[in-house]
Write a protein that holds these residues in place. Structure first.
Motif, short mmCIF file in Angstrom:
data_model
loop_
_atom_site.label_atom_id
_atom_site.label_comp_id
_atom_site.label_asym_id
_atom_site.label_seq_id
_atom_site.Cartn_x
_atom_site.Cartn_y
_atom_site.Cartn_z
N PRO A 111 -19.85 -64.11 64.94
CA PRO A 111 -19.50 -62.72 64.66
C PRO A 111 -20.66 -61.82 65.06
O PRO A 111 -21.83 -62.21 64.95
CB PRO A 111 -19.30 -62.69 63.15
CG PRO A 111 -19.20 -64.11 62.71
CD PRO A 111 -19.90 -64.93 63.74
N LEU A 112 -20.34 -60.62 65.52
CA LEU A 112 -21.34 -59.66 65.97
C LEU A 112 -21.33 -58.48 65.02
O LEU A 112 -20.29 -57.85 64.80
CB LEU A 112 -21.00 -59.21 67.39
CG LEU A 112 -21.86 -58.13 68.03
CD1 LEU A 112 -23.33 -58.53 68.10
CD2 LEU A 112 -21.34 -57.82 69.43
N MET A 113 -22.48 -58.18 64.42
CA MET A 113 -22.59 -57.03 63.53
C MET A 113 -23.08 -55.83 64.33
O MET A 113 -24.14 -55.88 64.94
CB MET A 113 -23.55 -57.30 62.37
CG MET A 113 -23.66 -56.11 61.41
SD MET A 113 -24.81 -56.37 60.05
CE MET A 113 -23.84 -57.47 59.02
N SER A 114 -22.28 -54.75 64.27
CA SER A 114 -22.63 -53.54 65.00
C SER A 114 -21.92 -52.34 64.39
O SER A 114 -20.86 -52.47 63.79
CB SER A 114 -22.22 -53.67 66.48
OG SER A 114 -22.54 -52.50 67.19
N ALA A 115 -22.51 -51.18 64.59
CA ALA A 115 -21.86 -49.92 64.23
C ALA A 115 -21.19 -49.29 65.45
O ALA A 115 -20.55 -48.25 65.35
CB ALA A 115 -22.89 -48.95 63.64
N ASP A 116 -21.34 -49.92 66.59
CA ASP A 116 -20.81 -49.40 67.85
C ASP A 116 -19.31 -49.69 67.93
O ASP A 116 -18.89 -50.84 68.05
CB ASP A 116 -21.54 -50.05 69.03
CG ASP A 116 -21.30 -49.37 70.35
OD1 ASP A 116 -20.28 -48.66 70.48
OD2 ASP A 116 -22.12 -49.54 71.25
N GLU A 117 -18.50 -48.64 67.86
CA GLU A 117 -17.04 -48.77 67.84
C GLU A 117 -16.48 -49.39 69.11
O GLU A 117 -15.42 -50.02 69.08
CB GLU A 117 -16.39 -47.41 67.59
CG GLU A 117 -16.53 -46.92 66.17
CD GLU A 117 -15.84 -47.82 65.15
OE1 GLU A 117 -14.75 -48.36 65.43
OE2 GLU A 117 -16.41 -48.00 64.06
N VAL A 118 -17.16 -49.20 70.24
CA VAL A 118 -16.64 -49.73 71.50
C VAL A 118 -16.53 -51.25 71.47
O VAL A 118 -15.71 -51.83 72.17
CB VAL A 118 -17.44 -49.22 72.72
CG1 VAL A 118 -18.77 -49.95 72.83
CG2 VAL A 118 -16.65 -49.36 74.00
N PHE A 119 -17.31 -51.90 70.63
CA PHE A 119 -17.25 -53.36 70.54
C PHE A 119 -15.88 -53.83 70.07
O PHE A 119 -15.47 -54.94 70.38
CB PHE A 119 -18.33 -53.90 69.60
CG PHE A 119 -19.72 -53.92 70.17
CD1 PHE A 119 -20.03 -53.31 71.36
CD2 PHE A 119 -20.74 -54.54 69.49
CE1 PHE A 119 -21.30 -53.33 71.89
CE2 PHE A 119 -22.02 -54.58 70.00
CZ PHE A 119 -22.31 -53.97 71.20
#
Length: 129
Positions: A111-119
């Motif tokens: 799983p990838l944790m990000s705040a970047d919506e494009v992900f």
């Protein structure tokens, strides 16, 4: 749980945890979870620091390794499979660092944790920061 951190998530964890959601903070402090940072993130940090777009208390060559050790964060080494996978990704996003993280997440099943919506446009398990 094993999870891959986007660059900003690791930096926020270190310097601005209030920017992370409560559930993200819980995942990051849970000693049962294995946290990974890609060398792509170190490279991104070094470039932003050099360009004056990221302020750190010491140069990245000292800052990053010390903090990774303090937080027991593991390196998710980059391999040819990861870099070649970027060519098969849709072009929703052109940032090479992010595309590499997406490829690593897909290949390693992390799983990838990000705040970047494009992900969320990619076929990865995304944990909202």
């Amino acid at each position: 749980m094993k999870l891959l951190l986007d660059t900003h998530c690791w930096l926020w964890m270190r310097t601005a945890p209030e920017k992370l959601s409560g559930s993200a903070r819980d995942l990051l402090i849970d000693p049962e979870n294995d946290l990974y940072l890609s060398p792509a993130s170190s490279w991104e940090i070094a470039i932003k620091y050099e360009l004056g777009r990221l302020s750190l208390p010491e140069p990245p060559a000292q800052y990053v390794p010390k903090r990774l050790a303090q937080d027991s964060i593991q390196s998710l080494n980059i391999d040819h499979r990861h870099t070649l996978e970027t060519a098969s990704l849709p072009t929703h996003h052109r940032d090479p660092f992010d595309r590499l993280l997406i490829a690593q997440s897909r290949i390693e099943g992390l799983p990838l944790m990000s705040a970047d919506e494009v992900f969320s446009s990619y076929d990865v398990e995304l944990l909202k920061a």
